[in-house]
Write an enzyme that holds these catalytic residues in place. Structure first.
Site, PDB file in Angstrom:
ATOM      1  N   GLU A  89       9.270  10.417  -8.014  1.00 23.14           N
ATOM      2  CA  GLU A  89       9.884  10.600  -6.996  1.00 23.14           C
ATOM      3  C   GLU A  89      10.781   9.533  -6.448  1.00 23.14           C
ATOM      4  O   GLU A  89      11.777   9.816  -5.880  1.00 23.14           O
ATOM      5  CB  GLU A  89       8.806  10.949  -5.604  1.00 23.14           C
ATOM      6  CG  GLU A  89       8.052  12.238  -5.905  1.00 23.14           C
ATOM      7  CD  GLU A  89       7.131  12.547  -4.964  1.00 23.14           C
ATOM      8  OE1 GLU A  89       6.796  11.529  -4.037  1.00 23.14           O
ATOM      9  OE2 GLU A  89       6.308  13.499  -5.145  1.00 23.14           O
ATOM     10  N   VAL A  90      10.452   8.331  -6.695  1.00 23.03           N
ATOM     11  CA  VAL A  90      11.328   6.990  -6.274  1.00 23.03           C
ATOM     12  C   VAL A  90      11.775   6.498  -7.346  1.00 23.03           C
ATOM     13  O   VAL A  90      10.917   5.883  -7.956  1.00 23.03           O
ATOM     14  CB  VAL A  90      10.545   6.002  -5.272  1.00 23.03           C
ATOM     15  CG1 VAL A  90      11.257   5.001  -4.861  1.00 23.03           C
ATOM     16  CG2 VAL A  90       9.869   6.884  -4.087  1.00 23.03           C
ATOM     17  N   ASN A 100       5.154   6.778 -13.426  1.00 20.14           N
ATOM     18  CA  ASN A 100       5.630   8.134 -13.754  1.00 20.14           C
ATOM     19  C   ASN A 100       7.163   7.714 -14.087  1.00 20.14           C
ATOM     20  O   ASN A 100       7.782   6.972 -13.631  1.00 20.14           O
ATOM     21  CB  ASN A 100       5.667   8.747 -12.408  1.00 20.14           C
ATOM     22  CG  ASN A 100       3.824   9.205 -12.001  1.00 20.14           C
ATOM     23  OD1 ASN A 100       3.258   9.733 -12.936  1.00 20.14           O
ATOM     24  ND2 ASN A 100       3.869   9.447 -10.990  1.00 20.14           N
ATOM     25  N   ARG A 154       0.734  -1.256  -0.166  1.00 18.31           N
ATOM     26  CA  ARG A 154      -0.028   0.098  -0.035  1.00 18.31           C
ATOM     27  C   ARG A 154       0.783   1.209  -0.002  1.00 18.31           C
ATOM     28  O   ARG A 154       1.748   1.265   0.657  1.00 18.31           O
ATOM     29  CB  ARG A 154      -0.891  -0.029   1.092  1.00 18.31           C
ATOM     30  CG  ARG A 154      -1.892  -0.971   1.125  1.00 18.31           C
ATOM     31  CD  ARG A 154      -3.199  -0.695   2.238  1.00 18.31           C
ATOM     32  NE  ARG A 154      -4.136  -1.807   2.172  1.00 18.31           N
ATOM     33  CZ  ARG A 154      -4.903  -2.324   1.224  1.00 18.31           C
ATOM     34  NH1 ARG A 154      -5.205  -1.615   0.357  1.00 18.31           N
ATOM     35  NH2 ARG A 154      -5.489  -3.490   1.354  1.00 18.31           N
ATOM     36  N   ASP A 155       0.593   2.244  -0.932  1.00 22.81           N
ATOM     37  CA  ASP A 155       1.199   3.399  -0.905  1.00 22.81           C
ATOM     38  C   ASP A 155       0.852   4.172   0.430  1.00 22.81           C
ATOM     39  O   ASP A 155      -0.145   4.399   1.247  1.00 22.81           O
ATOM     40  CB  ASP A 155       0.704   4.444  -1.865  1.00 22.81           C
ATOM     41  CG  ASP A 155       1.520   5.504  -2.198  1.00 22.81           C
ATOM     42  OD1 ASP A 155       2.016   5.633  -3.443  1.00 22.81           O
ATOM     43  OD2 ASP A 155       1.691   6.707  -1.339  1.00 22.81           O
ATOM     44  N   ILE A 156       1.951   4.788   1.087  1.00 23.29           N
ATOM     45  CA  ILE A 156       1.979   5.338   2.442  1.00 23.29           C
ATOM     46  C   ILE A 156       1.421   6.575   2.480  1.00 23.29           C
ATOM     47  O   ILE A 156       0.756   7.054   3.394  1.00 23.29           O
ATOM     48  CB  ILE A 156       3.598   5.703   2.921  1.00 23.29           C
ATOM     49  CG1 ILE A 156       3.522   5.799   4.382  1.00 23.29           C
ATOM     50  CG2 ILE A 156       4.192   6.949   2.253  1.00 23.29           C
ATOM     51  CD1 ILE A 156       5.200   5.627   4.866  1.00 23.29           C
ATOM     52  N   HIS A 185       7.726   1.732 -10.403  1.00 23.39           N
ATOM     53  CA  HIS A 185       6.360   1.176  -9.714  1.00 23.39           C
ATOM     54  C   HIS A 185       5.025   1.629 -10.427  1.00 23.39           C
ATOM     55  O   HIS A 185       5.035   2.575 -11.241  1.00 23.39           O
ATOM     56  CB  HIS A 185       6.449   1.842  -8.258  1.00 23.39           C
ATOM     57  CG  HIS A 185       6.798   3.165  -8.244  1.00 23.39           C
ATOM     58  ND1 HIS A 185       8.147   3.805  -8.133  1.00 23.39           N
ATOM     59  CD2 HIS A 185       5.721   4.192  -8.025  1.00 23.39           C
ATOM     60  CE1 HIS A 185       7.934   4.948  -8.097  1.00 23.39           C
ATOM     61  NE2 HIS A 185       6.842   5.484  -8.178  1.00 23.39           N
ATOM     62  N   MET A 186       4.387   0.609 -10.419  1.00 21.61           N
ATOM     63  CA  MET A 186       3.108   0.885 -10.907  1.00 21.61           C
ATOM     64  C   MET A 186       2.168   1.305  -9.835  1.00 21.61           C
ATOM     65  O   MET A 186       1.879   0.488  -8.991  1.00 21.61           O
ATOM     66  CB  MET A 186       2.731  -0.378 -11.675  1.00 21.61           C
ATOM     67  CG  MET A 186       1.114  -0.216 -12.350  1.00 21.61           C
ATOM     68  SD  MET A 186       0.666  -1.585 -13.238  1.00 21.61           S
ATOM     69  CE  MET A 186       2.119  -1.713 -14.499  1.00 21.61           C
ATOM     70  N   HIS A 187       1.322   2.433 -10.164  1.00 27.61           N
ATOM     71  CA  HIS A 187       0.594   2.679  -8.918  1.00 27.61           C
ATOM     72  C   HIS A 187      -0.966   2.128  -9.552  1.00 27.61           C
ATOM     73  O   HIS A 187      -1.148   2.454 -10.623  1.00 27.61           O
ATOM     74  CB  HIS A 187       0.325   4.299  -9.135  1.00 27.61           C
ATOM     75  CG  HIS A 187       1.251   5.092  -8.536  1.00 27.61           C
ATOM     76  ND1 HIS A 187       1.345   5.680  -7.430  1.00 27.61           N
ATOM     77  CD2 HIS A 187       2.593   5.543  -9.220  1.00 27.61           C
ATOM     78  CE1 HIS A 187       2.651   6.472  -7.161  1.00 27.61           C
ATOM     79  NE2 HIS A 187       3.030   6.223  -8.393  1.00 27.61           N
TER      80      HIS A 187
HETATM   81  P1  AMP Z   1       6.203   8.510  -7.812  1.00 25.11           P
HETATM   82  O1  AMP Z   1       5.816  10.003  -7.678  1.00 25.11           O
HETATM   83  O2  AMP Z   1       5.347   8.024  -9.057  1.00 25.11           O
HETATM   84  O3  AMP Z   1       7.533   8.226  -7.823  1.00 25.11           O
HETATM   85  O4  AMP Z   1       5.596   8.074  -6.708  1.00 25.11           O
HETATM   86  C1  AMP Z   1       6.224   7.431  -5.473  1.00 25.11           C
HETATM   87  C2  AMP Z   1       5.256   6.898  -4.628  1.00 25.11           C
HETATM   88  O5  AMP Z   1       5.846   6.125  -3.463  1.00 25.11           O
HETATM   89  C3  AMP Z   1       4.284   8.107  -3.671  1.00 25.11           C
HETATM   90  O6  AMP Z   1       3.137   7.692  -4.050  1.00 25.11           O
HETATM   91  C4  AMP Z   1       4.686   7.807  -2.324  1.00 25.11           C
HETATM   92  O7  AMP Z   1       3.483   8.155  -1.435  1.00 25.11           O
HETATM   93  C5  AMP Z   1       4.982   6.398  -2.175  1.00 25.11           C
HETATM   94  N1  AMP Z   1       6.044   6.121  -1.027  1.00 25.11           N
HETATM   95  C6  AMP Z   1       7.186   6.650  -0.821  1.00 25.11           C
HETATM   96  N2  AMP Z   1       7.914   6.158   0.196  1.00 25.11           N
HETATM   97  C7  AMP Z   1       7.017   4.964   0.414  1.00 25.11           C
HETATM   98  C8  AMP Z   1       7.067   3.992   1.570  1.00 25.11           C
HETATM   99  N3  AMP Z   1       7.900   3.905   2.293  1.00 25.11           N
HETATM  100  N4  AMP Z   1       5.864   3.029   1.794  1.00 25.11           N
HETATM  101  C9  AMP Z   1       4.906   3.273   0.725  1.00 25.11           C
HETATM  102  N5  AMP Z   1       4.910   4.240  -0.157  1.00 25.11           N
HETATM  103  C10 AMP Z   1       5.790   5.027  -0.292  1.00 25.11           C
END
Ligand code: AMP
Length: 118
Positions: A96-97, A88, A30-32, A101-103
């Protein structure tokens, strides 16, 4: 050699996360900071920094990400109404990460996919 992100620690269960699915190729949790009632991230277990770095050898993991997304959407009860799968890439994509990752987002009407930025 690309730098690991926090997602590698989640895969190895070194930090807490609400993991919903894991196998030899992918992990889903789950997304945080959920942006909708259902917001799950599905990631390959091996580090691929961005969509630009995807190679033919990653196709098995990428395919698994899709089939796991469908399974989790069904389990979340959002398959019939529908949902959105998003990946993204880099700065303009809002990544951001830097571990692809697929949302999987759903559970409510999501509106238009894009609003034009001026
Ligand atoms: P993106 O902007 O596509 O890179 O999305 C990164 C996503 O990772 C965001 O929706 C964050 O809320 C999520 N995220 C970052 N750190 C964590 C974590 N420790 N556990 C779960 N989700 C995370």
């Amino acid at each position: 050699m690309s730098e690991e992100t926090i997602f590698s620690k989640i895969i190895r269960r070194e930090i807490p996360a609400d993991i919903l699915y894991q196998d030899d190729l992918v992990t889903a949790f789950r997304d945080i900071q959920p942006q909708a009632p259902t917001h799950i991230l599905i990631i390959p277990n091996h580090l691929i920094p961005t969509a630009n770095d995807i190679k033919a050898s990653d196709e098995k993991a990428l395919g698994r990400m899709m089939s796991v997304a469908a399974k989790l959407a069904e389990e979340a009860g959002i398959a019939e109404d529908g949902y959105r799968l998003i990946m993204n890439c880099n700065k303009h994509g809002g990544q951001e990460v830097y571990h692809i990752h697929m949302h999987l987002v759903g559970g409510q009407p999501l509106g238009p996919i894009l609003t034009r930025q001026s």
